[in-house]
Design an enzyme around this catalytic site. Structure first.
Site, short mmCIF file in Angstrom:
data_model
loop_
_atom_site.label_atom_id
_atom_site.label_comp_id
_atom_site.label_asym_id
_atom_site.label_seq_id
_atom_site.Cartn_x
_atom_site.Cartn_y
_atom_site.Cartn_z
N GLU A 1 -4.66 2.42 -4.39
CA GLU A 1 -3.21 2.53 -4.19
C GLU A 1 -2.62 1.25 -3.61
O GLU A 1 -1.53 1.24 -3.06
CB GLU A 1 -2.87 3.72 -3.30
CG GLU A 1 -3.25 3.58 -1.85
CD GLU A 1 -4.69 3.96 -1.52
OE1 GLU A 1 -4.98 4.03 -0.31
OE2 GLU A 1 -5.51 4.17 -2.42
N ASP B 1 0.85 -1.18 0.00
CA ASP B 1 0.00 0.00 0.00
C ASP B 1 0.89 1.24 0.00
O ASP B 1 1.86 1.31 0.78
CB ASP B 1 -0.88 -0.02 1.25
CG ASP B 1 -2.04 0.94 1.17
OD1 ASP B 1 -2.92 0.73 0.34
OD2 ASP B 1 -2.03 1.93 1.94
#
Length: 174
Positions: free
Chosen positions: A89, A45
């Protein structure tokens, strides 16, 4: 051929998309179960991505995700390994046949490669540049340890990376 490519590739990053990730994950779990090889999965992430997007704009956010995709593609290159955009993301890396110690080294290489790009991130509390938090699950595949198990363990380890300060890789305890 072009339609097939569009169906399995994330248009922004050029990595495999979530659909392709799910297909490859299922295929590799079946294959690894037969061969009794180790299996590793990373969930990654981008640290403080919302802050990045808010500060640098959506085009800047897209550029950031493209660079992360390039880094993953550059580092994860062995046959059978698959970096993918999991969503937003978040990225995933399938490492079939890769034991825990080697998977940790791959994760460290990803972090180092991204740091070497030195993409400024003025709103990050983790580093002055764009960084990743990574969760790693590594184990033998068996009847209890299938795709969902690996995803859940890697996700838990990702959460631990974030809780421990981000910009790091954390191994799930299995």
């Amino acid at each position: 051929q072009r339609l097939k490519q569009m169906a399995i590739v994330d248009a922004l990053t050029g990595l495999a998309n979530r659909r392709r990730f799910d297909e490859v994950m299922a295929e590799e779990i079946r294959r690894i179960r037969r061969n009794k090889d180790p299996f590793s999965l990373m969930m990654c992430d981008v640290d403080f991505f919302k802050r990045y997007n808010d500060h640098y704009g959506h085009q800047g956010g897209d550029d950031c995700l493209r660079v992360v995709g390039e880094v993953l593609r550059d580092v994860v290159r062995r046959a059978g390994e698959l970096p993918a955009r999991y969503g937003g993301e978040e990225f995933a890396v399938i490492l079939p046949g890769v034991p825990e110690d080697q998977a940790l080294k791959v994760g460290e290489r990803i972090l180092t490669a991204l740091a070497s790009r030195a993409i400024p991130h003025e709103r990050s509390d983790a580093a002055p540049f764009v960084s990743l938090s990574i969760g790693l699950a590594s184990a033998q595949v068996d009847d209890e340890r299938g795709a969902e198990w690996f995803i859940a363990r890697a996700d838990e380890a990702l959460y631990q990376s974030k809780q421990s300060g981000r910009n790091r890789i954390t191994l799930a305890r299995v």
